[in-house]
Scaffold this motif. Structure first.
Motif, PDB file in Angstrom:
ATOM      1  N   PRO C 212       0.841  -1.202   0.000  1.00 52.08           N
ATOM      2  CA  PRO C 212       0.000   0.000   0.000  1.00 52.08           C
ATOM      3  C   PRO C 212       0.876   1.251   0.000  1.00 52.08           C
ATOM      4  CG  PRO C 212      -0.016  -1.060   2.162  1.00 52.08           C
ATOM      5  CD  PRO C 212       0.763  -1.956   1.254  1.00 52.08           C
ATOM      6  N   GLY C 213       0.367   2.318  -0.585  1.00 52.16           N
ATOM      7  CA  GLY C 213       1.104   3.586  -0.567  1.00 52.16           C
ATOM      8  C   GLY C 213       2.339   3.593  -1.448  1.00 52.16           C
ATOM      9  N   CYS C 230      -0.502   4.556  -5.027  1.00 54.70           N
ATOM     10  CA  CYS C 230      -1.490   3.505  -5.265  1.00 54.70           C
ATOM     11  C   CYS C 230      -1.213   2.360  -4.291  1.00 54.70           C
ATOM     12  CB  CYS C 230      -1.435   3.000  -6.709  1.00 54.70           C
ATOM     13  SG  CYS C 230       0.112   2.172  -7.125  1.00 54.70           S
ATOM     14  N   ASP C 231      -2.204   1.525  -4.106  1.00 52.53           N
ATOM     15  CA  ASP C 231      -2.012   0.323  -3.281  1.00 52.53           C
ATOM     16  C   ASP C 231      -1.768  -0.851  -4.232  1.00 52.53           C
ATOM     17  OD1 ASP C 231      -2.504   1.978  -1.148  1.00 52.53           O
ATOM     18  OD2 ASP C 231      -4.554   1.247  -0.781  1.00 52.53           O
ATOM     19  N   GLU C 251      -6.516   2.753  -6.608  1.00 48.89           N
ATOM     20  CA  GLU C 251      -6.428   4.094  -6.035  1.00 48.89           C
ATOM     21  C   GLU C 251      -6.665   3.942  -4.530  1.00 48.89           C
ATOM     22  OE1 GLU C 251      -5.796   6.627  -8.097  1.00 48.89           O
ATOM     23  OE2 GLU C 251      -5.873   8.191  -6.548  1.00 48.89           O
ATOM     24  N   PRO C 252      -5.773   4.459  -3.682  1.00 48.09           N
ATOM     25  CA  PRO C 252      -5.945   4.261  -2.236  1.00 48.09           C
ATOM     26  C   PRO C 252      -7.338   4.676  -1.762  1.00 48.09           C
ATOM     27  CG  PRO C 252      -3.811   5.258  -2.686  1.00 48.09           C
ATOM     28  CD  PRO C 252      -4.548   5.226  -3.981  1.00 48.09           C
ATOM     29  N   GLY C 253      -7.911   3.837  -0.916  1.00 51.21           N
ATOM     30  CA  GLY C 253      -9.217   4.141  -0.336  1.00 51.21           C
ATOM     31  C   GLY C 253     -10.395   3.674  -1.153  1.00 51.21           C
ATOM     32  N   THR C 254     -10.189   3.173  -2.356  1.00 54.29           N
ATOM     33  CA  THR C 254     -11.339   2.778  -3.182  1.00 54.29           C
ATOM     34  C   THR C 254     -11.716   1.319  -3.034  1.00 54.29           C
ATOM     35  OG1 THR C 254      -9.952   2.238  -5.074  1.00 54.29           O
ATOM     36  CG2 THR C 254     -10.759   4.520  -4.924  1.00 54.29           C
ATOM     37  N   ASP C 255     -10.800   0.485  -2.562  1.00 52.89           N
ATOM     38  CA  ASP C 255     -11.099  -0.943  -2.438  1.00 52.89           C
ATOM     39  C   ASP C 255     -10.011  -1.552  -1.554  1.00 52.89           C
ATOM     40  OD1 ASP C 255     -12.168  -3.481  -2.785  1.00 52.89           O
ATOM     41  OD2 ASP C 255     -12.251  -3.343  -4.972  1.00 52.89           O
ATOM     42  N   SER C 256     -10.157  -2.810  -1.182  1.00 53.29           N
ATOM     43  CA  SER C 256      -9.117  -3.478  -0.406  1.00 53.29           C
ATOM     44  C   SER C 256      -8.263  -4.333  -1.337  1.00 53.29           C
ATOM     45  CB  SER C 256      -9.754  -4.375   0.659  1.00 53.29           C
ATOM     46  OG  SER C 256      -8.806  -5.337   1.072  1.00 53.29           O
ATOM     47  N   ARG C 262     -11.259  -7.463  -6.093  1.00 57.07           N
ATOM     48  CA  ARG C 262     -10.915  -6.044  -6.118  1.00 57.07           C
ATOM     49  C   ARG C 262     -10.978  -5.481  -7.539  1.00 57.07           C
ATOM     50  NH1 ARG C 262      -5.459  -9.004  -4.592  1.00 57.07           N
ATOM     51  NH2 ARG C 262      -5.609 -10.204  -6.494  1.00 57.07           N
TER      52      ARG C 262
END
Lengths: 358, 358, 358
Positions: C212-213, C230-231, C251-256, C262
């Motif tokens: 992540p990140g 991005c993750d 995109e961070p925060g949009t999915d796991s 995903r």
């Protein structure tokens, strides 16, 4: 006289060499080693050469201890060389300094280091008979590279032939009249008939040939305003790691060609011959020459023609070696008068190789 | 039937041959040997071919006895060939005539000579089982090269395959319908079904195939004004050193294809197959053909298409041999009807090879 | 860990394999086999692949039983493959159907057949430990090739290295930060420091690394409108015949990134690694990716950069192998943290190879 030695590794992993050890060999010219690691096999050992942040030359075994990628495929950093696969960083000592993503760097994460020294713009490497042993003497001096009277150009060849075939070639310049007519050849019969003086001093052989009244060959004419004739000299000094060849000529009557401080046109050649394997070698050459005070500087011509001349030699020597391989045991050699210097050099190399193995 | 013979040298240095000895082989076409020495390996022996001042062909072992440079790297002079390294000069007898700069030429300064003969624009070399032995017979005659009805073109291939795979190919022209459709192929089934007559006379094999009512293939049409059909013949005569292949066709009804003096379009091929080593060979070919009296001379087309055809054969044969090597012992061969001639030739070569070793 | 196994043939002519047998390997992509026979060496066995008139894939030993020409030099017909030398025709069963010009076709006129299957646009071949044995399981499924969300491109490499060096490379993507900076690399230290989860399920190994990140690397940016970060995930599944590698980012925060369903940008790689010999292999790859709904289709860019990335890997792996050969026994390997997955895969291959020989 054919070499067909088998490479053998002893228990410590050091190749039992077919070459004299415990001495300096040429690894590179200084200008070869810049901002990238350079991989080169020297005496059957794969070595990577690089410069650290302070400009020091270093040499290591060319193999990451993790997965065997050549370190010469990596990158150079201030503290050492970094492997191009998983990023392990090695110091000039051979010790691994960093394994990315792993906290502990085990002490056995290391590769074998080599002693190297830079002198007169030549990079020398010490090839010990016992892995890791320190040099027992200073590297050779080669002053023409730093002599203000001269400029020099240099180059490197990879040869598909054993190194001693190049010694043979350089210790007997009688071949100039057959092989190098376009550059430094001159008159074949005059060359062959000139008296050749061979002397030996320890592990060094000197061959001197004086040719007064010779016709100046093309390279000499290009560089110096000779008339119809010139007095030429050839002084060849063989050492195991390299030969120094000082050739040149003076206008007849202006100086003695036997005077070590003679004037005239000088070509001072450095010939570092370093075995790669038993059947291949590296040939590091430089050519230094002086300029006539009233003549355009034809230095580029001298270096170009030197390279052309060495190309001709390579053609001959590699053809010779291929033929030796094809004839095998039947490729016996008949000695003639010109072989005196080369045969002494071969006896020296043979004696020193046996000592290295003892 | 795979050949995997090891080359062995006996005490005198003569290779114990895997080939029939005491016979002539093709070394070159006359036009190959001009003002430069030509080096070529024949039956595992490296030979240099050259012409002396009087135009005579000579052949020597291709190795200076001094330092093993191939003599083919040297130059030709009126009396012989001069080494390109230190200038030793050799007569056609193999004796060294001159060592530049040295007064005495020792008698052991010599190389092995070969008997050669030039006939019908072909250079033949005698390959003896005992070094130096003189030929016991005249070289073969090949008259089409000097027949005023014909013009001929020639060429040479180096093959990465044992020589006998070319014999196999040439003794069975049934492959024309599969391999050579663009030039001399014709109808595959007609070729395969035509009766093949195989006869043997001593060490010679003759294969004859007659194909009346055949469709003229592209090369025939280019050279001769055939109609829809022609009567074709293929006559192949195998000898150990070379094959003669006389193919051709007549307009149906104009002559008998069984008449040795038949008219029509003639393609007379010479195929000198000389082993280089057990696994490689030289293929010297020529193609002679005649011209239709009312037709443009399409000789160049015939030679070009012959070369194209032989390129196709080389592709097939070298692929076949690579496959044999890769399959090794498992590459057994199943004989079919077309192999009768080739198998006889193999038995002859086998018998004569054994005799040479006895 | 170096492989230096000798190839041995048993009495039936089957190579005693250095590889796991009785399983499917990739022989080709469907699109490789069109109207010409394709020859390929798989696990030391030379195979010809072709399609008969009804579109069925077939595979035979690549050697005509007559004179050993590769059948892959021939032509494909409705009923089988015809040899390009004398026209023998073989059915997919390996039986010869026709010997042109000969009435009887002997039953021993045949070659060895192989079981093949086409699934998800991949051609699989069954490599049995007993010649001719039928497959004991269905070929693997690889659904992304037929998934409407994806498009895929594919290619094939010939590698001069043992196949397992590619397993090592793919099971440890930590090298991305050193080898692939221009395409999919990203930040080297982040990659090395990301936790790597290794699990095993029978003969399959799974390696997961979540980052992540991470900074989106060039290929990701080209294909998807990522912001600064991005993750990323990397999921690698090893099987003996092939690896599936599903990498991608959201995109961070949009999915796991741990959610198997995903969204985000997907790169789904197929990596069929089939040994050619002990020291060479074939690498069949495909890359499938999805398109951002509001973005131009950058699929070509993704495939181009994938190929560029794989070129970089090949450079590294072949250099690694050459170095292993040159260092020989001294090329020992020191394991580091990233080797966990690769070492498990090596143990699996070793165990299955031993079983094949039993």
């Amino acid at each position: 006289m054919n070499t067909a030695t088998i490479k053998v590794h002893d228990a410590t992993g050091t190749p039992r060499s077919s070459f004299p050890l415990d001495r300096w060999y040429v690894a590179a010219f200084s200008s070869d080693i810049r901002d990238k690691p350079v991989g080169r096999t020297l005496l059957n050992q794969k070595v990577v050469l690089f410069r650290t942040g302070n400009g020091q030359i270093a040499a290591l075994e060319d193999r990451c201890c993790h997965r065997s990628l050549p370190l010469s495929c990596g990158t150079v950093e201030a503290e050492g060389v970094r492997c191009g696969y998983h990023g392990m960083l090695y110091a000039p000592s051979g010790q691994c300094l960093e394994i990315p993503g792993q906290e502990r760097v085990p002490s056995k994460a290391c590769v074998r280091p080599y002693h190297v020294a830079e002198k007169n713009q030549i990079v020398w490497i010490w090839m010990p008979s016992v892995a890791g042993a320190a040099p027992s003497e200073e590297p050779p001096v080669y002053s023409p590279h730093d002599d203000p009277r001269y400029r020099f150009g240099s180059g490197m060849y990879h040869y598909n032939s054993p190194w001693q075939l190049i010694h043979d070639n350089l210790l007997d310049l009688s071949h100039l009249g057959y092989v190098h007519l376009k550059t430094i050849g001159g008159d074949a019969h005059l060359h062959m008939n000139a008296a050749m003086k061979v002397t030996q001093d320890g592990d060094s052989v000197k061959v001197v040939r004086l040719m007064p009244g010779s016709t100046p060959p093309p390279t000499y004419r290009a560089a110096w305003p000779f008339g119809d004739k010139c007095d030429r000299w050839q002084e060849i000094v063989f050492r195991v790691s390299h030969l120094e060849i000082w050739t040149g000529a003076i206008e007849p009557g202006t100086d003695s060609i036997e005077n070590p401080d003679r004037g005239g046109f000088h070509m001072r050649g450095f010939h570092g011959i370093t075995p790669e394997t038993e059947t291949t070698c590296h040939y590091f050459w430089s050519m230094a020459s002086n300029r006539h005070p009233e003549r355009d500087d034809n230095f580029e011509t001298v270096v170009e023609q030197t390279e052309f001349t060495f190309d001709e030699d390579r053609g001959v020597i590699e053809a010779q070696y291929r033929n030796m391989l094809q004839f095998g045991d039947r490729a016996t050699w008949l000695d003639i008068h010109v072989d005196a210097g080369a045969n002494r050099a071969r006896r020296i190399v043979e004696r020193l190789t046996t000592q290295s193995l003892a």
